[in-house]
Design a protein around this motif. Structure first.
Motif, PDB file in Angstrom:
ATOM      1  N   GLY A   1       0.794  -1.216   0.000  1.00  0.00           N
ATOM      2  CA  GLY A   1       0.000   0.000   0.000  1.00  0.00           C
ATOM      3  C   GLY A   1       0.826   1.266   0.000  1.00  0.00           C
ATOM      4  N   SER A   2       2.136   1.142   0.266  1.00  0.00           N
ATOM      5  CA  SER A   2       2.988   2.326   0.310  1.00  0.00           C
ATOM      6  C   SER A   2       3.585   2.672  -1.043  1.00  0.00           C
ATOM      7  CB  SER A   2       4.123   2.115   1.325  1.00  0.00           C
ATOM      8  OG  SER A   2       5.005   1.084   0.883  1.00  0.00           O
ATOM      9  N   ALA A   3       3.262   1.910  -2.085  1.00  0.00           N
ATOM     10  CA  ALA A   3       3.787   2.205  -3.426  1.00  0.00           C
ATOM     11  C   ALA A   3       3.212   3.516  -3.939  1.00  0.00           C
ATOM     12  CB  ALA A   3       3.446   1.071  -4.375  1.00  0.00           C
ATOM     13  N   TRP A   4       4.046   4.324  -4.576  1.00  0.00           N
ATOM     14  CA  TRP A   4       3.522   5.567  -5.164  1.00  0.00           C
ATOM     15  C   TRP A   4       2.686   5.270  -6.404  1.00  0.00           C
ATOM     16  CZ3 TRP A   4       4.662   6.574 -10.182  1.00  0.00           C
ATOM     17  CH2 TRP A   4       5.806   5.968 -10.746  1.00  0.00           C
ATOM     18  N   LEU A   5       2.990   4.116  -7.078  1.00  0.00           N
ATOM     19  CA  LEU A   5       2.193   3.701  -8.241  1.00  0.00           C
ATOM     20  C   LEU A   5       1.123   2.748  -7.728  1.00  0.00           C
ATOM     21  CD1 LEU A   5       1.826   3.857 -11.321  1.00  0.00           C
ATOM     22  CD2 LEU A   5       3.331   1.889 -11.521  1.00  0.00           C
ATOM     23  N   LYS A   6      -0.006   3.298  -7.337  1.00  0.00           N
ATOM     24  CA  LYS A   6      -1.044   2.500  -6.706  1.00  0.00           C
ATOM     25  C   LYS A   6      -1.588   1.439  -7.676  1.00  0.00           C
ATOM     26  CE  LYS A   6      -0.699   4.966  -3.024  1.00  0.00           C
ATOM     27  NZ  LYS A   6       0.006   4.400  -1.843  1.00  0.00           N
ATOM     28  N   GLY A   7      -1.682   0.215  -7.171  1.00  0.00           N
ATOM     29  CA  GLY A   7      -2.219  -0.865  -7.997  1.00  0.00           C
ATOM     30  C   GLY A   7      -1.201  -1.539  -8.884  1.00  0.00           C
ATOM     31  N   GLY A   8       0.020  -0.989  -8.934  1.00  0.00           N
ATOM     32  CA  GLY A   8       1.053  -1.609  -9.768  1.00  0.00           C
ATOM     33  C   GLY A   8       0.830  -1.378 -11.247  1.00  0.00           C
ATOM     34  N   THR A   9       1.588  -2.131 -12.048  1.00  0.00           N
ATOM     35  CA  THR A   9       1.499  -1.985 -13.498  1.00  0.00           C
ATOM     36  C   THR A   9       1.552  -3.352 -14.169  1.00  0.00           C
ATOM     37  OG1 THR A   9       2.478  -0.882 -15.427  1.00  0.00           O
ATOM     38  CG2 THR A   9       4.007  -1.808 -13.833  1.00  0.00           C
ATOM     39  N   PHE A  10       0.937  -3.444 -15.355  1.00  0.00           N
ATOM     40  CA  PHE A  10       1.002  -4.690 -16.128  1.00  0.00           C
ATOM     41  C   PHE A  10       2.314  -4.681 -16.905  1.00  0.00           C
ATOM     42  CE2 PHE A  10      -3.450  -4.348 -15.182  1.00  0.00           C
ATOM     43  CZ  PHE A  10      -3.838  -5.665 -14.976  1.00  0.00           C
ATOM     44  N   ILE A  11       3.231  -5.512 -16.468  1.00  0.00           N
ATOM     45  CA  ILE A  11       4.591  -5.505 -16.995  1.00  0.00           C
ATOM     46  C   ILE A  11       4.687  -6.322 -18.284  1.00  0.00           C
ATOM     47  CG2 ILE A  11       5.236  -7.520 -15.610  1.00  0.00           C
ATOM     48  CD1 ILE A  11       7.522  -4.560 -16.551  1.00  0.00           C
ATOM     49  N   ASP A  12       5.582  -5.877 -19.156  1.00  0.00           N
ATOM     50  CA  ASP A  12       5.909  -6.648 -20.346  1.00  0.00           C
ATOM     51  C   ASP A  12       6.787  -7.820 -19.903  1.00  0.00           C
ATOM     52  OD1 ASP A  12       7.127  -7.707 -22.649  1.00  0.00           O
ATOM     53  OD2 ASP A  12       7.054  -5.788 -23.692  1.00  0.00           O
ATOM     54  N   VAL A  13       6.243  -9.021 -19.957  1.00  0.00           N
ATOM     55  CA  VAL A  13       6.946 -10.193 -19.428  1.00  0.00           C
ATOM     56  C   VAL A  13       8.268 -10.422 -20.159  1.00  0.00           C
ATOM     57  CG1 VAL A  13       6.804 -12.696 -19.093  1.00  0.00           C
ATOM     58  CG2 VAL A  13       4.822 -11.269 -18.619  1.00  0.00           C
ATOM     59  N   GLU A  14       8.287 -10.160 -21.455  1.00  0.00           N
ATOM     60  CA  GLU A  14       9.527 -10.355 -22.208  1.00  0.00           C
ATOM     61  C   GLU A  14      10.629  -9.441 -21.686  1.00  0.00           C
ATOM     62  OE1 GLU A  14      10.343 -12.623 -24.374  1.00  0.00           O
ATOM     63  OE2 GLU A  14       8.361 -13.536 -24.216  1.00  0.00           O
ATOM     64  N   GLN A  15      10.270  -8.205 -21.349  1.00  0.00           N
ATOM     65  CA  GLN A  15      11.253  -7.272 -20.804  1.00  0.00           C
ATOM     66  C   GLN A  15      11.732  -7.745 -19.431  1.00  0.00           C
ATOM     67  OE1 GLN A  15      12.210  -5.626 -23.391  1.00  0.00           O
ATOM     68  NE2 GLN A  15      11.720  -3.504 -22.849  1.00  0.00           N
ATOM     69  N   LEU A  16      10.799  -8.212 -18.623  1.00  0.00           N
ATOM     70  CA  LEU A  16      11.157  -8.658 -17.281  1.00  0.00           C
ATOM     71  C   LEU A  16      12.079  -9.875 -17.330  1.00  0.00           C
ATOM     72  CD1 LEU A  16      10.857  -8.243 -14.278  1.00  0.00           C
ATOM     73  CD2 LEU A  16       8.689  -9.504 -14.357  1.00  0.00           C
ATOM     74  N   ARG A  17      11.873 -10.747 -18.312  1.00  0.00           N
ATOM     75  CA  ARG A  17      12.742 -11.931 -18.435  1.00  0.00           C
ATOM     76  C   ARG A  17      14.197 -11.541 -18.704  1.00  0.00           C
ATOM     77  NH1 ARG A  17       8.574 -14.643 -22.199  1.00  0.00           N
ATOM     78  NH2 ARG A  17       7.308 -15.938 -20.797  1.00  0.00           N
ATOM     79  N   ARG A  18      14.401 -10.367 -19.251  1.00  0.00           N
ATOM     80  CA  ARG A  18      15.752  -9.947 -19.621  1.00  0.00           C
ATOM     81  C   ARG A  18      16.547  -9.378 -18.450  1.00  0.00           C
ATOM     82  NH1 ARG A  18      14.749  -6.049 -24.599  1.00  0.00           N
ATOM     83  NH2 ARG A  18      17.040  -5.884 -24.503  1.00  0.00           N
ATOM     84  N   ILE A  19      15.879  -9.156 -17.330  1.00  0.00           N
ATOM     85  CA  ILE A  19      16.586  -8.653 -16.150  1.00  0.00           C
ATOM     86  C   ILE A  19      17.518  -9.741 -15.627  1.00  0.00           C
ATOM     87  CG2 ILE A  19      16.332  -7.862 -13.771  1.00  0.00           C
ATOM     88  CD1 ILE A  19      15.490  -5.793 -15.765  1.00  0.00           C
TER      89      ILE A  19
END
Length: 281
Positions: A50-68
């Motif tokens: 609940g302390s996130a400034w981006l309330k509710g989060g975001t729908f991430i691009d899974v392909e981008q996340l896999r590259r981390i």
């Protein structure tokens, strides 16, 4: 008070506010999901969602996340998954926390997962999920490949016409006991071997003795009799077809110099009924 002073105070206030936002949370025992990382669990602190400034989060691009992965600079991480979603502080944070949403595949349903990137010496060193099951959303989806069924080659059966019928005959009444027994056994065999019978083609053949037109009619009549007999034994009528080819497809050749009894005996393999059967076994 100058504008510069006001701006400095505002920035300082923002830093304090962000730091305060990052002060709450919970600690979980989990393992880094970075490639090559140890599977040993560590106590990792995650901020309160609940302390996130981006309330509710975001729908991430899974392909981008896999590259981390490990060894990436903050700029490289930011290029892939944007800025962190929590107030880790503006100056030299060693951890970036995120709220990512993933579709479950059930309509509009989604789940929210907390993700952390830990930096060491200025580059990414470890990545954690608060809920380990969230890592499954990064696994490539296995698409089931439905291969078209390759139809099996038709199964072939050959029955001697001399065992099925009296010589030069073709009717049901002309069928010999041995021939009826062969067809009974064949019908039982097919019903036991096939889950579904798609096509049963009965082909009549004769030898070359006699006129070709007569032999053609005889081959058709014998094939039709066998077809009707198999229907009576319970094979699907819609799958059964019959035709004759007369003397056109001999399997043996015999010299005309032979006496008639010897020639009839020699040509016996040509007098036959063949079946081609296809279906699901």
């Amino acid at each position: 008070m100058t504008k510069k002073t006001i701006r400095s105070l505002a920035v300082a206030g923002l830093v304090l506010a962000l730091a305060g936002c990052g002060s709450t949370g919970s600690t979980v025992s989990t393992s880094s999901v970075a490639s090559g990382a140890s599977a040993e669990k560590q106590d990792v602190r995650f901020p309160d969602a609940g302390s996130a400034w981006l309330k509710g989060g975001t729908f991430i691009d899974v392909e981008q996340l896999r590259r981390i992965g490990r060894g990436m600079t903050k700029n490289q991480v930011r290029e892939l998954i944007s800025y962190p979603h929590f107030g880790e502080g503006l100056f030299g944070p060693k951890e970036w926390d995120y709220l990512f949403n993933f579709r479950t595949g059930k309509g509009d349903e989604f789940v929210t997962c907390q993700y952390k990137v830990v930096f060491k010496d200025g580059v990414s060193d470890a990545m954690y999920w608060k809920e380990p099951a969230c890592a499954d959303f990064l696994k490539p989806k296995v698409t089931e490949v439905v291969r078209a069924a390759v139809p099996a080659a038709p199964e072939r059966f050959k029955l001697a016409a001399d065992a099925l019928f009296a010589f030069d005959k073709s009717g049901t009444a002309d069928m010999l006991p041995a021939g009826r027994k062969q067809l009974d056994e064949l019908a039982s065999q097919l019903k036991g071997r096939y889950k579904r019978l798609d096509n049963i083609t009965v082909i009549g053949h004769t030898d070359r003795l006699g006129a070709s037109g007569y032999n053609q009619r005889l081959s058709v009549a014998r094939a039709a009799t066998v077809r009707d007999y198999l229907v009576a034994q319970g094979l699907p009528q819609g799958a059964l077809r019959a035709h004759g080819v007369g003397e056109s497809q001999p399997v043996v050749q015999c010299a005309d110099s032979l006496g008639r009894p010897e020639l009839i005996a020699c040509l016996q393999p040509n007098r036959r009924v063949e079946l081609e059967v296809s279906g699901e076994r």
